[in-house]
Design a protein around this motif. Structure first.
Motif: not given
Length: 369
Positions: A56-57, A75-77, A81-85, A107-108
């Motif tokens: 779960d990310f 990362n293909c999930a 914006h929910s995963i962020a870094d 993210l960059y």
């Protein structure tokens, strides 16, 4: 060591996993929130050295368990914006390189390029269709045919179903200011230069289309790297339902807007074959002589091209072709070898660089009717 794929059984992740296996990259670890879905897909691949694991990310401890023992995390999930870094940070702490099929400017900005270089780790973002291939292919065309590119006019359109993640990421890009409607490049960003056009015939696109002009940050990076004087980018819409949903999206709550985009994409797709089409006319010089070339790319579906681009970027990282640091895929991949691998993959049905202009192509198509 393993290549871990977050979202490995989703639309994009499944294409990426199959492509990685075809490239001889293994072992793979398929991960996602649904353990049974990960197990079923891993069994479906029916290849040796395929693992599956629940992850779960949103849970840092879960991410740490998943990335442990990985040499690369793909990362293909999403939504991005929910995963962020979180995933990129977990990969670095585990000593793994990182590839993200999405992950644009936000993210960059969160990643520390100096830290990646100190640790000799790689992070490659925007390794999908758009952003990704939509900038890599014009770079490839510029390398092949020009000593200097002065102008670029691009038309990009997708007729395919919107997944929940893709719809959410699209809406977030508009919110974040990643893409500015009606803007263009005129030796720098210029707002309000272009206008929406309706009932336009565009070569290779089926039927009349609506053209939505915009300038996104990927286009700005491409314009700067090619030192363009002029650049125009259009999204080509050939379905009325998705166009209406785009126009309504800003007035809806996010969940409602995502659902509206998904419904509209399915309505427009009904009874029609999906397609992905990129046309790009480049104008410039070759050894002082004026040159015009038109890039034509056609593919079958968004997920296949995104997953293929993500897998090919992972291959480049695995082969040591990407230097330590944080990068955007279209800017760091060597275009000739990357496009050569794309052609070998079979994910594009057409990829040509024609010695003609878009206007001449349009006249040819009209004359053949």
């Amino acid at each position: 060591m393993t290549i871990g794929i977050l979202g490995g059984y989703g639309d994009v992740g499944a294409h990426a996993a199959r492509r990685l296996l075809s490239l001889g990259l293994r072992p793979l670890r398929i991960g996602g929130r649904n353990f049974e879905a990960a197990r079923r897909f891993a069994n479906e691949l029916s290849a040796e050295a395929i693992e599956h694991q629940a992850v779960d990310f949103r849970d840092d401890a879960s991410l740490r368990r998943f990335v442990a023992g990985c040499r690369i995390v793909l990362n293909c999930a999403g939504p991005s914006h929910s995963i962020a870094d979180r995933a990129a940070r977990a990969a670095m702490e585990a000593g793994a390189d990182y590839v993200d099929a999405a992950g644009d400017d936000a993210l960059y900005a969160l990643l520390d390029g100096d830290e990646h270089r100190r640790r000799r780790r790689v992070a490659v973002l925007s390794a999908g269709l758009q952003p990704g291939l939509t900038a890599l292919l014009p770079r490839w065309a510029a390398h092949r045919a020009f000593s200097q590119v002065q102008g670029l006019r691009s038309y990009f359109g997708v007729l395919d179903h919107f997944t929940e993640v893709a719809a959410d990421d699209y809406l977030q890009a508009a919110t974040d200011g990643v893409s500015e409607p009606l803007a263009a490049w005129r030796e720098g960003r210029r707002s309000g230069v272009l206008t929406r056009m309706r009932n336009v015939e565009v070569p290779f696109f089926p039927g009349p289309a609506t053209l939505l002009p915009h300038l996104n940050t990927e286009g700005e990076r491409l314009a700067s790297s090619l030192r363009l004087e002029r650049g125009d980018w259009y999204t080509v819409i050939t379905g009325q339902h998705i166009l209406t949903a785009f126009d309504r999206a800003r007035s809806l709550e996010r969940r409602e807007a995502v659902a509206a985009l998904r419904r509209a994409s399915l309505l427009d797709l009904a009874g029609r074959a999906p397609h992905v089409i990129l046309l790009a006319q480049l104008d410039g010089l070759r050894s002082g002589t004026p040159v015009t070339r038109t890039l034509v790319m056609r593919g079958r579906c968004n997920a296949e091209l995104t997953g293929t681009m993500a897998a090919l970027t992972t291959l480049a990282v695995d082969q040591g072709e990407v230097p330590a640091g944080r990068h955007f895929a279209a800017a760091v991949l060597e275009p000739v070898s990357a496009v050569g691998r794309l052609l070998e993959s079979g994910a594009v049905s057409t990829l040509d660089l024609l010695d003609t202009s878009l206007d001449a192509l349009g006249a040819t198509e009209e004359g053949s009717l």
